[in-house]
Each structure stands twice: as C-alpha cells, then as structure tokens.
Design a protein around this motif. Sequence first.
Motif, PDB file in Angstrom:
ATOM      1  N   LEU A 257       0.830  -1.209   0.000  1.00 26.53           N
ATOM      2  CA  LEU A 257       0.000   0.000   0.000  1.00 26.53           C
ATOM      3  C   LEU A 257       0.862   1.256   0.000  1.00 26.53           C
ATOM      4  N   SER A 258       2.024   1.203   0.656  1.00 26.79           N
ATOM      5  CA  SER A 258       2.919   2.356   0.700  1.00 26.79           C
ATOM      6  C   SER A 258       3.363   2.739  -0.705  1.00 26.79           C
ATOM      7  N   PHE A 259       3.691   1.740  -1.535  1.00 25.70           N
ATOM      8  CA  PHE A 259       4.074   2.007  -2.926  1.00 25.70           C
ATOM      9  C   PHE A 259       2.911   2.631  -3.688  1.00 25.70           C
ATOM     10  N   LEU A 260       1.715   2.112  -3.451  1.00 28.19           N
ATOM     11  CA  LEU A 260       0.531   2.607  -4.164  1.00 28.19           C
ATOM     12  C   LEU A 260       0.243   4.060  -3.799  1.00 28.19           C
ATOM     13  N   ARG A 261       0.307   4.376  -2.492  1.00 21.17           N
ATOM     14  CA  ARG A 261      -0.007   5.744  -2.039  1.00 21.17           C
ATOM     15  C   ARG A 261       0.978   6.761  -2.583  1.00 21.17           C
ATOM     16  N   GLN A 262       2.234   6.359  -2.714  1.00 15.23           N
ATOM     17  CA  GLN A 262       3.257   7.284  -3.201  1.00 15.23           C
ATOM     18  C   GLN A 262       3.297   7.371  -4.722  1.00 15.23           C
ATOM     19  N   GLY A 263       2.459   6.566  -5.383  1.00 13.98           N
ATOM     20  CA  GLY A 263       2.432   6.594  -6.843  1.00 13.98           C
ATOM     21  C   GLY A 263       3.674   6.014  -7.476  1.00 13.98           C
TER      22      GLY A 263
ATOM     23  N   TYR B  28      13.764   3.189  -7.430  1.00 12.47           N
ATOM     24  CA  TYR B  28      13.238   2.079  -6.628  1.00 12.47           C
ATOM     25  C   TYR B  28      14.204   1.669  -5.523  1.00 12.47           C
ATOM     26  N   VAL B  29      15.501   1.875  -5.723  1.00 12.61           N
ATOM     27  CA  VAL B  29      16.482   1.571  -4.677  1.00 12.61           C
ATOM     28  C   VAL B  29      16.149   2.377  -3.426  1.00 12.61           C
ATOM     29  N   PHE B  30      15.881   3.680  -3.628  1.00 16.02           N
ATOM     30  CA  PHE B  30      15.600   4.561  -2.500  1.00 16.02           C
ATOM     31  C   PHE B  30      14.218   4.288  -1.920  1.00 16.02           C
ATOM     32  N   GLN B  31      13.239   4.021  -2.766  1.00 18.20           N
ATOM     33  CA  GLN B  31      11.891   3.773  -2.254  1.00 18.20           C
ATOM     34  C   GLN B  31      11.813   2.434  -1.531  1.00 18.20           C
ATOM     35  N   ASN B  32      12.556   1.431  -2.008  1.00 21.71           N
ATOM     36  CA  ASN B  32      12.599   0.158  -1.284  1.00 21.71           C
ATOM     37  C   ASN B  32      13.128   0.364   0.130  1.00 21.71           C
ATOM     38  N   ARG B  33      14.184   1.168   0.252  1.00 18.54           N
ATOM     39  CA  ARG B  33      14.759   1.445   1.577  1.00 18.54           C
ATOM     40  C   ARG B  33      13.760   2.214   2.446  1.00 18.54           C
ATOM     41  N   TYR B  34      13.087   3.208   1.853  1.00 26.38           N
ATOM     42  CA  TYR B  34      12.115   4.003   2.605  1.00 26.38           C
ATOM     43  C   TYR B  34      11.000   3.111   3.154  1.00 26.38           C
ATOM     44  N   VAL B  35      10.476   2.238   2.314  1.00 24.07           N
ATOM     45  CA  VAL B  35       9.377   1.367   2.742  1.00 24.07           C
ATOM     46  C   VAL B  35       9.863   0.395   3.816  1.00 24.07           C
ATOM     47  N   MET B  36      11.060  -0.161   3.654  1.00 25.56           N
ATOM     48  CA  MET B  36      11.591  -1.077   4.662  1.00 25.56           C
ATOM     49  C   MET B  36      11.714  -0.394   6.021  1.00 25.56           C
ATOM     50  N   ARG B  37      12.196   0.837   6.026  1.00 19.89           N
ATOM     51  CA  ARG B  37      12.348   1.554   7.300  1.00 19.89           C
ATOM     52  C   ARG B  37      11.004   1.872   7.934  1.00 19.89           C
ATOM     53  N   GLN B  38       9.983   2.136   7.094  1.00 20.61           N
ATOM     54  CA  GLN B  38       8.656   2.443   7.624  1.00 20.61           C
ATOM     55  C   GLN B  38       7.962   1.201   8.169  1.00 20.61           C
ATOM     56  N   VAL B  39       8.059   0.110   7.442  1.00 15.92           N
ATOM     57  CA  VAL B  39       7.249  -1.069   7.750  1.00 15.92           C
ATOM     58  C   VAL B  39       7.985  -2.052   8.657  1.00 15.92           C
ATOM     59  N   TYR B  40       9.305  -2.122   8.521  1.00 15.20           N
ATOM     60  CA  TYR B  40      10.080  -3.084   9.302  1.00 15.20           C
ATOM     61  C   TYR B  40      11.203  -2.384  10.071  1.00 15.20           C
ATOM     62  N   PRO B  41      10.855  -1.407  10.931  1.00 13.01           N
ATOM     63  CA  PRO B  41      11.921  -0.695  11.648  1.00 13.01           C
ATOM     64  C   PRO B  41      12.757  -1.628  12.525  1.00 13.01           C
ATOM     65  N   GLU B  42      12.169  -2.765  12.944  1.00 15.79           N
ATOM     66  CA  GLU B  42      12.902  -3.716  13.801  1.00 15.79           C
ATOM     67  C   GLU B  42      14.181  -4.208  13.131  1.00 15.79           C
ATOM     68  N   LEU B  43      14.167  -4.275  11.791  1.00 18.30           N
ATOM     69  CA  LEU B  43      15.288  -4.864  11.074  1.00 18.30           C
ATOM     70  C   LEU B  43      16.537  -3.978  11.088  1.00 18.30           C
ATOM     71  N   PHE B  44      16.356  -2.698  11.453  1.00 14.09           N
ATOM     72  CA  PHE B  44      17.475  -1.750  11.349  1.00 14.09           C
ATOM     73  C   PHE B  44      18.140  -1.457  12.697  1.00 14.09           C
ATOM     74  N   PHE B  45      17.680  -2.126  13.755  1.00 16.29           N
ATOM     75  CA  PHE B  45      18.162  -1.752  15.079  1.00 16.29           C
ATOM     76  C   PHE B  45      19.566  -2.262  15.399  1.00 16.29           C
ATOM     77  N   GLN B  46      19.916  -3.441  14.923  1.00 18.60           N
ATOM     78  CA  GLN B  46      21.108  -4.110  15.418  1.00 18.60           C
ATOM     79  C   GLN B  46      22.328  -4.035  14.516  1.00 18.60           C
ATOM     80  N   HIS B  47      22.123  -3.738  13.243  1.00 17.82           N
ATOM     81  CA  HIS B  47      23.256  -3.827  12.325  1.00 17.82           C
ATOM     82  C   HIS B  47      23.489  -2.516  11.565  1.00 17.82           C
ATOM     83  N   ALA B  48      24.757  -2.232  11.305  1.00 15.15           N
ATOM     84  CA  ALA B  48      25.118  -1.054  10.523  1.00 15.15           C
ATOM     85  C   ALA B  48      24.971  -1.386   9.045  1.00 15.15           C
TER      86      ALA B  48
END
Length: 486
Positions: free
Chosen positions: A49-55, A175-195
């Motif tokens: 849905l995030s991809f759809l809303r952002q067009g 899409y590289v940047f939008q994939n990262r944006y969506v991942m950070r919005q939807v799966y913030p847990e994945l970014f906590f432990q690793h650089a």
Amino acid sequence: MLTNYQSGEFFDEMVSENGEPRSHYQWFYQLVHQFSEQELLEKHETAQLSFLRQGITFTVYNHTGGTERTMPFDFVPIIIPDPKWKQIERGMAQRVAALNHFLCDIYNEQQIVKDGIIPAEFIEQNPYYYKEQAEGINVPLKKPIFLAGIDLIRDENGEYRVLEDNLRNPSGMSYVFQNRYVMRQVYPELFFQHAIETLEQQFSELHQAVISHMPEHAPQGKAPNAVLLTPGMYNSAYYDHVFLAQQMGIELVEGRDLLVRDDIVYMKTIRGLKRVDIIYRRIDDDFLDPEAFRPDSALGVAGLLRAYRKGNVSILNGIGNGVADDKAMYAFVPDMIRYYLDEEPIIPNVETYFLRDPEQLDYVLGNLEKLVIKNVGASGGYDMLIGPHSEPEEREEFRKKILENPAQYIAQPTIKLSRAPAYQDGRFYPCHVDLRVFVMNGHETHVLPGGLSRVALKEGSLVVNSSQGGGGKDTWILAGGGVANA
C-alpha cells in the motif's frame, strides 16, 4: 515459517546447503521467527500500500495498450557482506572504465579494431552505432557513460557474473531509495542491530556526477544549469524521471520546454530564456534531435546535436552508447578490459555463443532446449527463449527466427540463478534474483551501495523484469557491527 524453507539445487542467498542460515543472515533469520503469521501478513500488505499511495509505478505495454502497475515488493532483503561488496565495487568501476575507453575509441581512432581485438563488422553493422552523429565529439571528462546499470547474477557456486550492461538510459534507481524508505517504515525492527550502508548522500553523489560534465564552452564563473529531459508522463519510467529530478534539485523538462538559438540550448521560463549547460536525457538517441535523427520526433529538440558538437551543452549519457551495451558486444567486454586497462576482469561474463559463427550456430540449434536465446536488440525480457522452460512449438519458432537472421540473436547456458526467500501469499518460498548495480561517473567513479535487487516472484520463473511479473527487494551492504544507519 522459515523452518521448512528448502534452498534446493540452487545457490541460496540466505540458506547454506545444509539448511542453516548463512552467518550474515543469522540475525535476520532469528528475527523473522519472532513475527506471527498475522504480523507478517499485515506488514506485507502495508508495504504494498505504501508504494501505491506514493504513486511508485511503472507502465507495462502490450497489444491492448499501457497498464499502470506498482512494483511488487518483497521484504526479505538481499544482504551482502562488506568484503564481497568491495569486490563488486572494484569490478564495476573496472568494467565501466573499459567501456568508456571503448566508446571514445570507436568514435575516434578505432584502435581496438585496427589491433584486431574486435571485428569491424560488429561495430559497423550495429544498429546503435551512430558514426555520423557521434564521431569526433569531444566528450567531457572522456566519459560518455555518466550512469551505468550493470546487471549481476550469482551462479550455482555463488560467484557473481555480469549478465548485461545498460549504458543508454538505465532505469530503476528511484526504486532503490523507495525500497529502503518502505523497509524503514514497515520493518523498523530490522534496522536496530546492524550497521547498513546509508543511502542518504547518494543524491549528492549523483548531482556532483551530473554537474562535473561541464561542456567545453560553458559560461565561466557561474554554476552550470542542468536539466533532466523526459519523453513525458506516458513513458514507462516517468516516475523514475520525476523522482531523480526532484531529489537532485534540477528542472524536469520535455523537448517542448527547450530551444536552440545560435547553437546554444535554452529553457523557456516565465522570466524568459535560461541557458542550459547539461542535459541528463532519458530519451533514446533516435528521438533526441529531429534534424540529426528521426525527423518525425516530437520528443526532442531541433538543433541539439549542433550545440553538442560545438561544446555548448553536454548530453548524458552520450550519443551512441548503445553500441557498447548491445548483447553481441557484451562478449567482448573482458577483451576490452585486458586491452585498455591491462587487467584481468574482476567479475566475469556469462559464457556467450555468437550465432553468426557457423559452428556455434549448429551447436545452439541442436541444443535449444538447454540454452537461453536473446534478441541482441530487445530488453525487458522480450523476444527471449528460456530453453528448459519452453515448449517444442516455441523452440521451433525461435529456430526459424534464428535461421532467418542469426546475427540478431545470441545464446547463453541456462545459469542456475541464485535464489532467495520471498514472502508472498502468506508463505516463504525460494525465488530467483539478480542485482542491478548503478555506477556514477563524474571526476571520480562512485558505485551506489547496494543497488536494485530484482526478484522473479512467479514461482519457478527465471525472469526478474518488472514488465514480466518481477518485483524488488531492498539491498543491504553490511558495514560492520553497531547501530544501523540506513
């Protein structure tokens, strides 16, 4: 849900042959086990849905017209450890350096032809060789390739190989940047432990690469004016054009917004004409200038080639780059690396058969069911035969097309493309993946960390192109331990 996941006979990005997660995926594997089925399903739907809303869309064209679609997204990232990424970076910089040398050479001295490395007919008969238009032009920085999109795959041993070079108008960076944006919005847990290597500075890198291509006769003492030239909103990659122009802070223009006067390019504005120094064009050569190419083009700018030849404007990527990313020319790139750089290729090619060679033609015609056949002028997964997945009538059709015009096709072995887990329809299953790496060329060469991981979401399919039902994944370069910064 990953417990029963099987890697099978293919190299798997996440799981080793014994079914255990690879060391750099261990933490991700454990984290996914903490999500319930319902949580995974909700996160998956939120991402789409995030991809759809952002067009965030692309257009698929077929016989009934164009269909607007969102890029299907899969949340299992492709994770590349830093040492492996450093090898890819070196390999991509090496390859693009050789290709830039090649393009400058064949539109000037043609030394590589004189020395017998590449047969003259491979260049002269190439439909993308624009000798009349591009010969003798003084290309800024001697780098006709400002932006390259190099497609990589991993074979059954997990070794990276170059599948294709895209040197004209490579798309997909947005899409590289939008994939990262969506991942950070939807799966913030994945970014906590690793650089994870950040993408934050990459638009600055891209903008610096653009403005470093100053034309020879640009006005001195003032910042260059760069624009992004698009065919318009009906182009399949229009979202890409809009996004990149916005993020770089340059004007998005169509051909009708520009004019050439006294061999200088101007942009029409409400305050009058404004000189344009650099054009990042997303229009194919044939439509760029109706005076020099197709006279019926309504997308380009009359007189643009004259201004380019006189050093009053830069055009990125350069005119005539298509001769270097033609699928037939691809087989010679390792020779170009040895010839121009006196180095061995860091990332090898996939083995390729030339069908204009009678012996190779005979072999290919006798083994169509084992090989992949590609039209050298097609892209997006069109006019391609994947032998092991084909029907007898399809193979017979390709046999006729090959015999009619052997030079139009190449053949490659069916590589056992690496796979990675995808979460679709409420379950995990293995899907084939590839990686498009973006290489920016300014005064220095810079490789975008990660790139666009594309996934063949249709189970069993080998075709990752979005126009053929493929989707995207976020690509992570692990920068070491510590808190993530992505």
